[in-house]
Design a protein around this motif. Structure first.
Motif, PDB file in Angstrom:
ATOM      1  N   PHE A   1       0.853  -1.189   0.000  1.00 39.31           N
ATOM      2  CA  PHE A   1       0.000   0.000   0.000  1.00 39.31           C
ATOM      3  C   PHE A   1       0.892   1.244   0.000  1.00 39.31           C
ATOM      4  O   PHE A   1       1.664   1.453   0.934  1.00 39.31           O
ATOM      5  CB  PHE A   1      -0.919  -0.011   1.220  1.00 39.31           C
ATOM      6  CG  PHE A   1      -1.913  -1.142   1.199  1.00 39.31           C
ATOM      7  CD1 PHE A   1      -3.150  -0.990   0.597  1.00 39.31           C
ATOM      8  CD2 PHE A   1      -1.594  -2.367   1.758  1.00 39.31           C
ATOM      9  CE1 PHE A   1      -4.061  -2.027   0.560  1.00 39.31           C
ATOM     10  CE2 PHE A   1      -2.503  -3.415   1.735  1.00 39.31           C
ATOM     11  CZ  PHE A   1      -3.742  -3.248   1.131  1.00 39.31           C
ATOM     12  N   GLN A   2       0.782   2.052  -1.053  1.00 45.12           N
ATOM     13  CA  GLN A   2       1.678   3.187  -1.251  1.00 45.12           C
ATOM     14  C   GLN A   2       0.964   4.502  -0.979  1.00 45.12           C
ATOM     15  O   GLN A   2      -0.236   4.659  -1.251  1.00 45.12           O
ATOM     16  CB  GLN A   2       2.237   3.179  -2.665  1.00 45.12           C
ATOM     17  CG  GLN A   2       3.079   1.946  -2.974  1.00 45.12           C
ATOM     18  CD  GLN A   2       3.712   2.002  -4.352  1.00 45.12           C
ATOM     19  OE1 GLN A   2       3.280   2.756  -5.207  1.00 45.12           O
ATOM     20  NE2 GLN A   2       4.741   1.194  -4.558  1.00 45.12           N
ATOM     21  N   SER A   3       1.739   5.450  -0.477  1.00 44.91           N
ATOM     22  CA  SER A   3       1.177   6.765  -0.183  1.00 44.91           C
ATOM     23  C   SER A   3       0.766   7.504  -1.444  1.00 44.91           C
ATOM     24  O   SER A   3      -0.046   8.429  -1.385  1.00 44.91           O
ATOM     25  CB  SER A   3       2.202   7.604   0.589  1.00 44.91           C
ATOM     26  OG  SER A   3       3.412   7.726  -0.153  1.00 44.91           O
ATOM     27  N   SER A   4       1.273   7.087  -2.614  1.00 42.64           N
ATOM     28  CA  SER A   4       0.912   7.733  -3.876  1.00 42.64           C
ATOM     29  C   SER A   4      -0.321   7.118  -4.523  1.00 42.64           C
ATOM     30  O   SER A   4      -0.792   7.593  -5.555  1.00 42.64           O
ATOM     31  CB  SER A   4       2.083   7.646  -4.864  1.00 42.64           C
ATOM     32  OG  SER A   4       2.433   6.285  -5.115  1.00 42.64           O
ATOM     33  N   ASP A   5      -0.859   6.043  -3.923  1.00 46.49           N
ATOM     34  CA  ASP A   5      -2.029   5.365  -4.487  1.00 46.49           C
ATOM     35  C   ASP A   5      -3.266   6.252  -4.304  1.00 46.49           C
ATOM     36  O   ASP A   5      -3.610   6.616  -3.176  1.00 46.49           O
ATOM     37  CB  ASP A   5      -2.232   4.031  -3.768  1.00 46.49           C
ATOM     38  CG  ASP A   5      -3.298   3.167  -4.420  1.00 46.49           C
ATOM     39  OD1 ASP A   5      -4.246   3.730  -5.001  1.00 46.49           O
ATOM     40  OD2 ASP A   5      -3.189   1.928  -4.355  1.00 46.49           O
ATOM     41  N   PRO A   6      -3.980   6.612  -5.416  1.00 46.01           N
ATOM     42  CA  PRO A   6      -5.148   7.503  -5.286  1.00 46.01           C
ATOM     43  C   PRO A   6      -6.234   6.930  -4.385  1.00 46.01           C
ATOM     44  O   PRO A   6      -6.948   7.676  -3.721  1.00 46.01           O
ATOM     45  CB  PRO A   6      -5.642   7.643  -6.734  1.00 46.01           C
ATOM     46  CG  PRO A   6      -4.477   7.279  -7.587  1.00 46.01           C
ATOM     47  CD  PRO A   6      -3.683   6.266  -6.820  1.00 46.01           C
ATOM     48  N   ALA A   7      -6.369   5.613  -4.345  1.00 45.46           N
ATOM     49  CA  ALA A   7      -7.467   5.009  -3.590  1.00 45.46           C
ATOM     50  C   ALA A   7      -7.223   5.041  -2.086  1.00 45.46           C
ATOM     51  O   ALA A   7      -8.147   5.276  -1.307  1.00 45.46           O
ATOM     52  CB  ALA A   7      -7.679   3.576  -4.068  1.00 45.46           C
ATOM     53  N   VAL A   8      -5.997   4.758  -1.661  1.00 46.17           N
ATOM     54  CA  VAL A   8      -5.722   4.637  -0.219  1.00 46.17           C
ATOM     55  C   VAL A   8      -4.608   5.563   0.239  1.00 46.17           C
ATOM     56  O   VAL A   8      -4.172   5.477   1.385  1.00 46.17           O
ATOM     57  CB  VAL A   8      -5.351   3.177   0.134  1.00 46.17           C
ATOM     58  CG1 VAL A   8      -6.522   2.243  -0.137  1.00 46.17           C
ATOM     59  CG2 VAL A   8      -4.126   2.714  -0.638  1.00 46.17           C
ATOM     60  N   GLY A   9      -4.119   6.416  -0.646  1.00 43.92           N
ATOM     61  CA  GLY A   9      -2.952   7.239  -0.332  1.00 43.92           C
ATOM     62  C   GLY A   9      -3.118   8.088   0.902  1.00 43.92           C
ATOM     63  O   GLY A   9      -2.200   8.224   1.712  1.00 43.92           O
ATOM     64  N   THR A  10      -4.313   8.673   1.099  1.00 47.38           N
ATOM     65  CA  THR A  10      -4.524   9.551   2.253  1.00 47.38           C
ATOM     66  C   THR A  10      -4.369   8.774   3.559  1.00 47.38           C
ATOM     67  O   THR A  10      -3.708   9.219   4.499  1.00 47.38           O
ATOM     68  CB  THR A  10      -5.922  10.178   2.177  1.00 47.38           C
ATOM     69  OG1 THR A  10      -6.047  10.916   0.961  1.00 47.38           O
ATOM     70  CG2 THR A  10      -6.153  11.102   3.367  1.00 47.38           C
ATOM     71  N   VAL A  11      -4.966   7.585   3.602  1.00 45.88           N
ATOM     72  CA  VAL A  11      -4.865   6.756   4.798  1.00 45.88           C
ATOM     73  C   VAL A  11      -3.425   6.322   5.032  1.00 45.88           C
ATOM     74  O   VAL A  11      -2.919   6.367   6.162  1.00 45.88           O
ATOM     75  CB  VAL A  11      -5.786   5.530   4.677  1.00 45.88           C
ATOM     76  CG1 VAL A  11      -5.593   4.599   5.874  1.00 45.88           C
ATOM     77  CG2 VAL A  11      -7.233   5.949   4.554  1.00 45.88           C
TER      78      VAL A  11
END
Length: 786
Positions: free
Chosen positions: A728-738
């Motif tokens: 899970f990456q911080s740049s992922d639009p789906a979960v980046g915020t979390v």
């Protein structure tokens, strides 16, 4: 390859059929046994003795295995061909077997307190392929008599493979077993992930002399086969100490407990006496040094030397010891680097070539190593039996091992200013991971007969340590103050097991031709530790040694990467020291229903201190259709407890991925343990056991004594299989915020990605194993084919 023709070993624990109960209270088999046996009066014993001779010459045969069929009682003949066995009163079948001779059998009736003579004359035949095995049943059987498939690999076959490590020997000889060396995979470069029947490295149980072997401390977390698993390091056992290897290809968790979903590998140690076996092996691999080099180049040079010696203790005892040394050179199959990003600010091929010439460098100087790692190891093992009177013996075995391994990571180019300190490495560097692996093991026990009972009590302990040192590297955030070698920390795992195993032949019961009752219990304690590395191996900057700034920066002002390049050390926050206990009881019946039908049933209760209990059972049968053809089938449930490493491993590491353009992209990854806030925020529940259902159906054909054919189909379903999650990456639009919120405490260390262990997958594996073995006289000798 050669056929497996095996001399039975009397001095090991016969495998178990297990017991069942869902109560959290531990129930001793000494309490369970009377529930089954109380209607039967305790039997007294008598003696069976005799001499075994060669039929042709009349010479006495030493080392013949004489067994009481339907029990675990067996003994080897002396140098004079003599044997003596204590057996329960009643009628028994007595078998005598020796490599190169046809087995013989007699029925005897034993009266309490009396001695009965049973002499044998064995006829020489080099074509017999009927091996006695230890796994698959508690009572004595041959490989073709078992209700589940068992392969036997001899020490001679292992030597003939030409390889130096047990993993690779098995991969050559066992069709259901796969293992290969990994590359650029940190510790996995030195502990090869292995597979039986296509399942994971942690779904096969390894025994030594019938006792559970401890697993490695290493969790495979890189992009290798077996990612997310913890397996047993078979290469920590010297090949020169092994008499044979038995591979049970069927679900056996109901017999042996956790991990035996795919099957069981039992390593039987040598017991030979009064002569020295010594050997030396040297070898090399052609075409080394990079794929563009001349064919005359070579690498991977190997030297192996070993010696085995044993001496007798009394009529039935022995002490056997083995020493082995292996020096394995690295191989490299990497081509010279072809990119044009070697030097900062230069991006064209012409500019790069010009800069290389100006600095008296070539592209080969910027190439990583891709291939087998280097290792130097020394091992010593022992195996001993001391007779304790007529009906009992003390036994012990164990060993020490030390391995010094060296592998490399990705090359750090001088243009990668976030990872390179120019005053230390003006032309970049290739970092090395120097791995020191230590193993210790010892087991001791007493086995013998008490009236009609065969009793085996043992305690075993083993441990594995994985110490990571990083060489030829830097902590870029420390600038020129960075050391170039680092102590990155240590993983360790230890296991203590106590076993009580009981067998009692009941004779003819309820119309059955013969029945044996088996029961027992097991206690296991495990400990897993992570010890932090030195501060420079993981810290950001130099702790304020320079006024006004505590870390080095790139030309853009961003902090350079923290920690040792290639393997950041374990931090104090990663340290754990966790233990757990498990208790198990098992019980069952092995029965010869009639001349043609065999039936085994059993079950096991296991309870763990960290996740609870599990109940498993197994039923297996074999039907002799005609003298040369038999059918066999088995059905069982199984389980695998999550390893302590899977529950508690956590670290920050560098891993490389490939982007859409095919470029290597580094990621700083947090692996959080199952109890951490990061893992729990993602909604991951506590790890629980994997559960399985195994079904198998097969046939065994022996048209003549020189041919053996087996075909076994299987279906294995596993629920709640434990894996490492996606990243899970911080740049992922789906979960980046979390992800960014959860990883905020790790931002200073450059962490952008998180992963964790979870029971996330259900799988189904379907396969067919087909094995043909043939031996024939050829050119004055014997040709054996498998």
């Amino acid at each position: 390859m050669t056929a497996s023709v095996i001399l039975p070993v009397a001095h090991e624990t016969r495998p178990r059929i297990a017991a069942v109960c869902s109560s959290p209270v531990f129930i001793s088999p000494l309490f369970i046994s009377p529930l089954f046996i109380s209607p039967l009066a305790a039997q007294q014993t008598g003696i069976v003795s005799g001499t075994v001779l060669a039929a042709e010459s009349g010479a006495p045969l030493a080392g013949v295995s004489v067994v009481i069929v339907g029990t675990a009682r067996s003994v080897f003949t002396s140098d004079k061909g003599e044997y003596r066995l204590s057996v329960p009163a009643g009628t028994h079948a007595v078998r005598a077997r020796l490599i190169g001779y046809e087995p013989a059998e007699q029925r005897v009736t034993v009266t309490a307190g009396q001695t009965v003579t049973a002499n044998f004359k064995l006829t020489a035949t080099p074509l017999s392929v009927n091996e006695v095995v230890v796994v698959g049943a508690r009572t004595s059987r041959t490989a073709t008599e078992t209700p589940v498939p068992v392969d036997v690999i001899t020490s001679q076959e292992m030597t003939e493979t030409g390889v130096t490590e047990v993993n690779q020997m098995l991969a050559t000889l066992e069709p259901s077993f796969n293992a290969s060396h990994q590359t650029i995979a940190d510790g996995s470069d030195h502990v090869n992930p292995a597979s039986l029947r296509g399942l994971g490295p942690d779904q096969v149980l390894v025994l030594v002399n019938g006792k559970r072997r401890y697993s490695s401390a290493l969790v495979h977390v890189n992009g290798t086969f077996g990612r997310g698993t913890v397996g047993v390091d078979l290469n920590a056992i010297p090949a020169a100490a092994i008499e044979r290897i038995e591979v049970l290809r069927d679900g056996a968790a109901a017999q042996y407990g956790s991990d035996a979903i795919a099957g069981v590998i039992n390593i039987v140690l040598k017991r030979q006496t009064e002569h020295v076996d010594a050997s030396a092996t040297v070898g090399t691999t052609p075409g080394g040094g990079g794929v563009s080099d001349l064919p005359s180049r070579h690498d991977g040079d190997q030297v192996k030397a070993d010696a085995n010696y044993g001496f007798p203790i009394g009529d039935r005892g022995f002490f056997n010891v083995t020493a082995q040394y292996v020096d394995r050179g690295a191989t490299n199959r990497a081509a010279p680097y072809t990119g044009n990003d070697i030097f900062l600010g230069i991006t064209t091929q012409a500019g790069t070539d010009s800069a290389l010439r100006a600095n008296n460098r070539t592209r080969q100087d910027f190439t990583m190593r891709v291939g087998q790692s280097a290792a130097t190891e020394g091992m010593a093992f022992y195996n001993a039996v001391l007779p304790l009177g007529e009906t009992a013996e003390f036994y012990s075995f164990g060993g020490l091992g030390h391995r010094d391994g060296l592998s490399a990571g990705f090359f750090r180019l001088p243009s990668q200013e976030g990872r390179v300190v120019p005053p230390l490495y003006p032309f970049g560097f290739l970092p090395d991971i120097h791995t020191i692996i230590d193993d210790q093991s010892a087991a001791a026990g007493v086995r013998g007969s008490i009236d009609a009972w065969d009793v085996d009590f043992s305690v075993s302990h083993g441990s594995n340590g994985f110490h990571f040192l990083v060489d030829h590297s830097d902590n870029a955030s420390m600038g020129a103050a960075s050391p170039t070698t680092f102590d990155a920390g240590r993983l360790s795992f230890s296991q203590t097991v106590g076993n009580l195993d009981l067998v009692r032949p009941l004779g003819s019961v309820g119309g059955f031709r013969s029945v044996s009752f088996v029961a027992g219990s097991e206690f296991r304690r495990e400990e897993y530790r992570i010890d932090a590395g030195e501060e420079a191996s993981w810290q950001l900057g130099n702790g304020g040694a320079r006024p006004g700034i505590d870390f080095d920066t790139t030309s853009t002002g961003a902090p350079k990467e923290s920690g040792a390049q290639v393997f950041p050390g374990f931090q104090p926050s990663n340290q754990v020291d966790r233990t757990r206990n498990s208790l198990g009881v098992y019980g069952g019946f092995e029965s010869q229903v009639s001349e043609r039908v065999l039936l085994d049933v059993g079950g096991r209760l296991e309870r763990y201190s960290d996740f609870g209990g599990t109940v498993n059972g197994k039923v297996a049968t074999r039907f002799q259709v005609i003298p040369t053809l038999a059918l066999r089938a088995a059905a069982s449930t199984g389980f695998r407890a999550p390893s302590l490493g899977q529950v508690w491993f956590n670290n920050v590491s560098n891993q490389f991925g490939i982007d859409a353009s095919g470029n290597l992209v580094p990621n700083r990854i947090l692996t959080s343990n199952n109890e951490s806030r990061v893992t729990q925020t993602f909604g991951v529940p506590p790890l629980k056991q994997e559960t399985s259902v195994n079904l198998s159906l097969g046939l065994v054909a022996r048209p003549v004594s020189s041919w053996s054919l087996t075909a076994d189909a299987y279906r294995i379903t596993i629920a709640d299989r434990i894996v490492i999650s996606s990243q899970f990456q911080s740049s992922d639009p789906a979960v980046g915020t979390v992800v960014r919120r959860l990883l905020a405490p790790f931002q200073r260390l450059g962490v952008t990605t998180a992963q964790f262990f979870t029971n996330a997958v259900d799988t189904r594996t379907i396969g067919l194993d087909f094995v043909v073995t043939h031996s024939r006289q050829f050119a004055g000798g014997t040709l054996s084919l498998t």
